[in-house]
Design a protein around this motif. Structure first.
Motif, mmCIF file in Angstrom:
data_model
loop_
_atom_site.group_PDB
_atom_site.id
_atom_site.type_symbol
_atom_site.label_atom_id
_atom_site.label_comp_id
_atom_site.label_asym_id
_atom_site.label_seq_id
_atom_site.Cartn_x
_atom_site.Cartn_y
_atom_site.Cartn_z
ATOM 1 N N CYS A 66 0.853 -1.182 0.000
ATOM 2 C CA CYS A 66 0.000 0.000 0.000
ATOM 3 C C CYS A 66 0.891 1.235 0.000
ATOM 4 C CB CYS A 66 -0.934 0.004 1.212
ATOM 5 S SG CYS A 66 -2.185 1.313 1.095
ATOM 6 N N GLN A 87 2.820 -10.064 -3.151
ATOM 7 C CA GLN A 87 1.557 -10.255 -3.844
ATOM 8 C C GLN A 87 1.607 -11.597 -4.554
ATOM 9 O OE1 GLN A 87 1.467 -6.861 -6.397
ATOM 10 N NE2 GLN A 87 2.439 -7.899 -8.087
ATOM 11 N N ILE A 111 -9.161 -6.577 -3.491
ATOM 12 C CA ILE A 111 -8.759 -5.701 -2.397
ATOM 13 C C ILE A 111 -7.323 -5.996 -2.019
ATOM 14 C CG2 ILE A 111 -11.117 -5.492 -1.520
ATOM 15 C CD1 ILE A 111 -10.439 -7.507 0.624
ATOM 16 N N GLU A 114 -3.207 -1.763 -1.723
ATOM 17 C CA GLU A 114 -3.717 -0.946 -2.835
ATOM 18 C C GLU A 114 -3.637 -1.741 -4.137
ATOM 19 O OE1 GLU A 114 -5.177 1.353 -5.485
ATOM 20 O OE2 GLU A 114 -5.373 1.819 -3.369
ATOM 21 N N PRO A 115 -4.776 -2.229 -4.662
ATOM 22 C CA PRO A 115 -4.756 -3.041 -5.882
ATOM 23 C C PRO A 115 -4.102 -2.347 -7.080
ATOM 24 C CG PRO A 115 -6.900 -3.190 -4.830
ATOM 25 C CD PRO A 115 -6.120 -2.135 -4.097
ATOM 26 N N PHE A 116 -4.191 -1.021 -7.165
ATOM 27 C CA PHE A 116 -3.634 -0.318 -8.327
ATOM 28 C C PHE A 116 -2.112 -0.334 -8.354
ATOM 29 C CE2 PHE A 116 -7.552 0.527 -9.930
ATOM 30 C CZ PHE A 116 -7.599 1.511 -10.892
ATOM 31 N N LEU A 121 -3.150 -5.513 -12.952
ATOM 32 C CA LEU A 121 -4.519 -5.378 -12.457
ATOM 33 C C LEU A 121 -5.537 -5.362 -13.597
ATOM 34 C CD1 LEU A 121 -6.394 -5.059 -10.045
ATOM 35 C CD2 LEU A 121 -6.123 -2.587 -10.265
ATOM 36 N N MET A 137 -13.750 -3.174 -6.837
ATOM 37 C CA MET A 137 -12.455 -2.966 -6.181
ATOM 38 C C MET A 137 -12.625 -2.027 -4.999
ATOM 39 S SD MET A 137 -9.477 -2.465 -8.988
ATOM 40 C CE MET A 137 -10.321 -1.144 -9.799
ATOM 41 N N ARG A 139 -10.165 0.667 -3.256
ATOM 42 C CA ARG A 139 -8.867 1.322 -3.474
ATOM 43 C C ARG A 139 -8.886 2.733 -2.926
ATOM 44 N NH1 ARG A 139 -8.635 4.389 -8.546
ATOM 45 N NH2 ARG A 139 -6.468 4.381 -7.951
ATOM 46 N N ASN A 140 -7.693 3.342 -2.866
ATOM 47 C CA ASN A 140 -7.594 4.683 -2.294
ATOM 48 C C ASN A 140 -7.502 5.800 -3.331
ATOM 49 O OD1 ASN A 140 -4.856 4.817 -3.142
ATOM 50 N ND2 ASN A 140 -4.137 3.985 -1.199
ATOM 51 N N CYS A 141 -7.478 5.477 -4.609
ATOM 52 C CA CYS A 141 -7.479 6.468 -5.706
ATOM 53 C C CYS A 141 -6.264 7.380 -5.699
ATOM 54 C CB CYS A 141 -8.761 7.303 -5.671
ATOM 55 S SG CYS A 141 -10.258 6.346 -5.851
#
Length: 158
Positions: A66, A87, A111, A114-116, A121, A137, A139-141
């Motif tokens: 993250c 991961q 989840i 942070e997936p991004f 992805l 998803m 995520r925190n953008c």
């Protein structure tokens, strides 16, 4: 005497398929309309009401990495700094998605941390959608990942 109108074939009245609420529901379920996920969820809820133990959704942790340390994040609070932030590889996650799809799970949320932060992805989202999963998803953008954004716009439900 034969008639050329669409209601008859060879002089005989053509039988139209009977349209019932169930056939309408099945048609919506098979289509790619916005009703597919709600219809699948409704079917799973009905199965649960009949005593079957079937999941409605699944969450797949795709990364432990993250980019932020949020104060209220339970996931972050439970992490041990001695454990490396790793991961699963792409093949493992696609296998998990395949098994969830085969099990009839209608909704899968990717989840993690942070997936991004995953470079693959977009591939995971397209794979999930391609096998009929409704993808979401958490995520925190805060991570720019144009390829994942494009995949999310086409693969994730609103």
């Amino acid at each position: 005497m034969t008639c050329g109108c669409p209601e008859t074939r060879g002089g005989q009245l053509a039988r139209r398929p009977e349209v019932t609420p169930l056939s309408n529901a099945l048609q919506l379920l098979r289509s790619n309309s916005g009703w597919r996920t709600p219809a699948r969820l409704a079917g799973r809820v009905a199965q649960q009401r009949l005593g079957r133990n079937v999941p409605l959704f699944a969450s797949v942790f795709v990364t432990k990495r993250c980019n932020v340390r949020c104060d209220g994040c339970v996931y972050y609070e439970l992490q041990d700094d001695a454990v490396p932030r790793s991961q699963e590889d792409t093949a493992t996650v696609t296998t998990i998605l395949d098994r969830l799809g085969a099990g009839g799970v209608p909704v899968v949320s990717l989840i993690g941390g942070e997936p991004f932060l995953r470079e693959d992805l977009g591939r995971l989202l397209r794979h999930g959608r391609g096998i009929g999963l409704s993808m979401t998803m958490v995520r925190n953008c805060m991570v720019p990942n144009d390829e994942a954004v494009a995949a999310a716009e086409t693969c994730c439900d609103q």
